[in-house]
Design a protein around this motif. Sequence first.
Motif, PDB file in Angstrom:
ATOM      1  N   ALA A 110       9.539 -16.001  -1.862  1.00 32.93           N
ATOM      2  CA  ALA A 110       8.509 -15.266  -2.605  1.00 32.93           C
ATOM      3  C   ALA A 110       7.414 -14.776  -1.656  1.00 32.93           C
ATOM      4  O   ALA A 110       6.887 -13.662  -1.819  1.00 32.93           O
ATOM      5  N   SER A 111       7.077 -15.572  -0.662  1.00 29.53           N
ATOM      6  CA  SER A 111       6.066 -15.159   0.314  1.00 29.53           C
ATOM      7  C   SER A 111       6.561 -13.993   1.159  1.00 29.53           C
ATOM      8  O   SER A 111       5.783 -13.096   1.516  1.00 29.53           O
ATOM      9  N   TRP A 112       7.845 -14.004   1.468  1.00 34.33           N
ATOM     10  CA  TRP A 112       8.413 -12.879   2.227  1.00 34.33           C
ATOM     11  C   TRP A 112       8.332 -11.592   1.414  1.00 34.33           C
ATOM     12  O   TRP A 112       7.910 -10.541   1.926  1.00 34.33           O
ATOM     13  N   VAL A 113       8.717 -11.651   0.154  1.00 33.29           N
ATOM     14  CA  VAL A 113       8.652 -10.476  -0.712  1.00 33.29           C
ATOM     15  C   VAL A 113       7.211  -9.982  -0.821  1.00 33.29           C
ATOM     16  O   VAL A 113       6.935  -8.773  -0.730  1.00 33.29           O
ATOM     17  N   ALA A 114       6.265 -10.902  -0.979  1.00 32.33           N
ATOM     18  CA  ALA A 114       4.855 -10.526  -1.075  1.00 32.33           C
ATOM     19  C   ALA A 114       4.365  -9.893   0.224  1.00 32.33           C
ATOM     20  O   ALA A 114       3.537  -8.971   0.209  1.00 32.33           O
ATOM     21  N   ALA A 115       4.868 -10.380   1.351  1.00 30.42           N
ATOM     22  CA  ALA A 115       4.445  -9.844   2.647  1.00 30.42           C
ATOM     23  C   ALA A 115       4.901  -8.411   2.848  1.00 30.42           C
ATOM     24  O   ALA A 115       4.270  -7.641   3.588  1.00 30.42           O
ATOM     25  N   ARG A 116       5.976  -8.025   2.184  1.00 30.67           N
ATOM     26  CA  ARG A 116       6.479  -6.665   2.320  1.00 30.67           C
ATOM     27  C   ARG A 116       5.575  -5.646   1.627  1.00 30.67           C
ATOM     28  O   ARG A 116       5.567  -4.467   1.987  1.00 30.67           O
ATOM     29  N   VAL A 117       4.830  -6.069   0.623  1.00 27.12           N
ATOM     30  CA  VAL A 117       4.046  -5.129  -0.181  1.00 27.12           C
ATOM     31  C   VAL A 117       3.017  -4.372   0.656  1.00 27.12           C
ATOM     32  O   VAL A 117       3.024  -3.135   0.683  1.00 27.12           O
ATOM     33  N   PRO A 118       2.126  -5.055   1.379  1.00 26.70           N
ATOM     34  CA  PRO A 118       1.184  -4.280   2.199  1.00 26.70           C
ATOM     35  C   PRO A 118       1.843  -3.623   3.403  1.00 26.70           C
ATOM     36  O   PRO A 118       1.486  -2.507   3.780  1.00 26.70           O
ATOM     37  N   MET A 151       4.872  -2.298   3.879  1.00 31.24           N
ATOM     38  CA  MET A 151       5.592  -1.055   3.624  1.00 31.24           C
ATOM     39  C   MET A 151       4.630   0.116   3.429  1.00 31.24           C
ATOM     40  O   MET A 151       4.964   1.262   3.754  1.00 31.24           O
ATOM     41  N   GLN A 152       3.442  -0.168   2.942  1.00 29.97           N
ATOM     42  CA  GLN A 152       2.459   0.901   2.761  1.00 29.97           C
ATOM     43  C   GLN A 152       1.861   1.376   4.082  1.00 29.97           C
ATOM     44  O   GLN A 152       1.174   2.404   4.118  1.00 29.97           O
ATOM     45  N   THR A 153       2.133   0.655   5.173  1.00 32.56           N
ATOM     46  CA  THR A 153       1.645   1.096   6.488  1.00 32.56           C
ATOM     47  C   THR A 153       2.628   2.024   7.196  1.00 32.56           C
ATOM     48  O   THR A 153       2.283   2.592   8.239  1.00 32.56           O
ATOM     49  N   GLU A 154       3.820   2.183   6.669  1.00 37.20           N
ATOM     50  CA  GLU A 154       4.822   2.942   7.421  1.00 37.20           C
ATOM     51  C   GLU A 154       4.496   4.430   7.538  1.00 37.20           C
ATOM     52  O   GLU A 154       5.062   5.126   8.379  1.00 37.20           O
ATOM     53  N   ALA A 155       3.598   4.927   6.707  1.00 40.13           N
ATOM     54  CA  ALA A 155       3.168   6.316   6.838  1.00 40.13           C
ATOM     55  C   ALA A 155       2.358   6.547   8.113  1.00 40.13           C
ATOM     56  O   ALA A 155       2.090   7.696   8.470  1.00 40.13           O
ATOM     57  N   GLY A 171       2.637   4.379   0.125  1.00 41.78           N
ATOM     58  CA  GLY A 171       1.886   4.524   1.368  1.00 41.78           C
ATOM     59  C   GLY A 171       1.662   5.975   1.740  1.00 41.78           C
ATOM     60  O   GLY A 171       0.592   6.343   2.253  1.00 41.78           O
ATOM     61  N   ILE A 172       2.658   6.822   1.501  1.00 40.17           N
ATOM     62  CA  ILE A 172       2.513   8.257   1.756  1.00 40.17           C
ATOM     63  C   ILE A 172       1.401   8.830   0.885  1.00 40.17           C
ATOM     64  O   ILE A 172       0.542   9.580   1.350  1.00 40.17           O
ATOM     65  N   ARG A 173       1.416   8.456  -0.369  1.00 41.04           N
ATOM     66  CA  ARG A 173       0.383   8.914  -1.300  1.00 41.04           C
ATOM     67  C   ARG A 173      -1.002   8.415  -0.869  1.00 41.04           C
ATOM     68  O   ARG A 173      -1.983   9.162  -0.911  1.00 41.04           O
ATOM     69  N   ASN A 174      -1.077   7.153  -0.457  1.00 42.04           N
ATOM     70  CA  ASN A 174      -2.347   6.591   0.005  1.00 42.04           C
ATOM     71  C   ASN A 174      -2.966   7.444   1.105  1.00 42.04           C
ATOM     72  O   ASN A 174      -4.174   7.708   1.110  1.00 42.04           O
ATOM     73  N   VAL A 175      -2.135   7.840   2.061  1.00 41.58           N
ATOM     74  CA  VAL A 175      -2.634   8.584   3.218  1.00 41.58           C
ATOM     75  C   VAL A 175      -3.097   9.977   2.820  1.00 41.58           C
ATOM     76  O   VAL A 175      -4.171  10.426   3.223  1.00 41.58           O
ATOM     77  N   TYR A 176      -2.306  10.685   2.028  1.00 41.53           N
ATOM     78  CA  TYR A 176      -2.686  12.054   1.666  1.00 41.53           C
ATOM     79  C   TYR A 176      -3.972  12.071   0.840  1.00 41.53           C
ATOM     80  O   TYR A 176      -4.842  12.916   1.046  1.00 41.53           O
TER      81      TYR A 176
END
Length: 432
Positions: A81-89, A91-95, A312-317
């Motif tokens: 569960a911690s691994w899944v939670a760690a992916r959330v922020p 993946m939003q950095t990949e932009a 993440g793409i949306r966040n950046v734009y």
Amino acid sequence: MSHVIRTARFLPLFAAATASLALFPLPSRADAPAVKDVLTTYANIAQAGYEDSLQAARQLKTSVDALINAPTEETLAAARASWVAARVPYMQTEAFRFGNPIVDDWEGKVNSWPLDEGLIDYVAESYGSENPENEFYAADVIANTSLKIAGKTVDTTKITPELIRETLHEAGGVEANVASGYHAVEFLLWGQDLNGTEAGAGKRPATDYDLKACTGGNCDRRAAYLSTVTDMLVEDLEWMAKQWAPNGDARKFATENEKQGLTAVFTGLGSLSYGELAGERMKLGLMIHDPEEEHDCFSDNTHASHYGDALGIRNVYLASYTRTDGSVVSGPSVSDLVKAKSPETDKQVRAALDKTLAKMTALVDRAKKVEAYDQMIGLDNAEGNATVQAAIDALIAQAKEFERAIAALDLKDIKFEGSDSLDNPDKVEEAK
């Protein structure tokens, strides 16, 4: 695991239409923000995203330590569960990739995929014992205290960060030899997903870490590898968070030169939309109906990772990021710049972003209610295939709208990363 050969390609951006356009001046209307302020917000969002990723990785480390100290199905579930939670922020950095070399040179340490898991640990007999393209295909470093690399015997008795970074990761120059990062941790928590396009993720038992009732053999070395590679993930994220802090090199690259900064922004947005996400992570697996080509293949978390990239793409734009603690980092955006030049173009980009997120939401909903992503891309699954294809189509359309935004800002010489699955599908078919 079989791998389709990938070749980098680029999507031209209205080259003829923009050839005679000057880069500057950018919008001079009163409602247009200063470019430097837009780039500062961009860097602030990057810093916040990597800091959130670091905090989540530290929590993952705490959960991993609890698993190793008391291996039970409950502590294993908590670590997963911690691994899944760690992916959330994260993946939003990949932009922030593709346009910033500091990020791209680093990214392979933390998110390389797909991986030939036999390099790290035991695998099922069906995996096979050798691959002509990878001599370390089934090296199983956890089971072996020495390996022969480039004709030399390497002592692997101690599993250390140096061994993983300098010897194992991309050993022999093979990208599939992924020895560190999120997906190495994922494999060590879930094990192989042997279900193909049928229901189910990896089923590694907690006893793989139980020194008194060990399954899979070498439980002490497996625990050492998991602990070490999780420590490395934390260390790598600490480093990247500092690169976006004031006076950090990634921030300087993005903010000190306006043309360079805007090029980095749009290269990241377009490349993640088109070649990476629509192409390599989605279309390729759909074309060959191969569950090994899904991004989070051991955990069946791929739907969430794809959604995170789109968000993440949306966040950046739009220059707005909601942090893990619920606070929001926002400010002047590239959307504001585009709107000042061409309100209609900005409106079209926003509509494309909305459509992409809607199609990704539909994909997530299907994953939660109907079937996992690897089942969606399976052969003879018309509805699942269509759900994935709809998201791919939206991402491609979104990339085209980014092209129009680039043209509206009179930017030139920006190229998006491509994918054979989109640009040369015949090559993919030949390589199958």
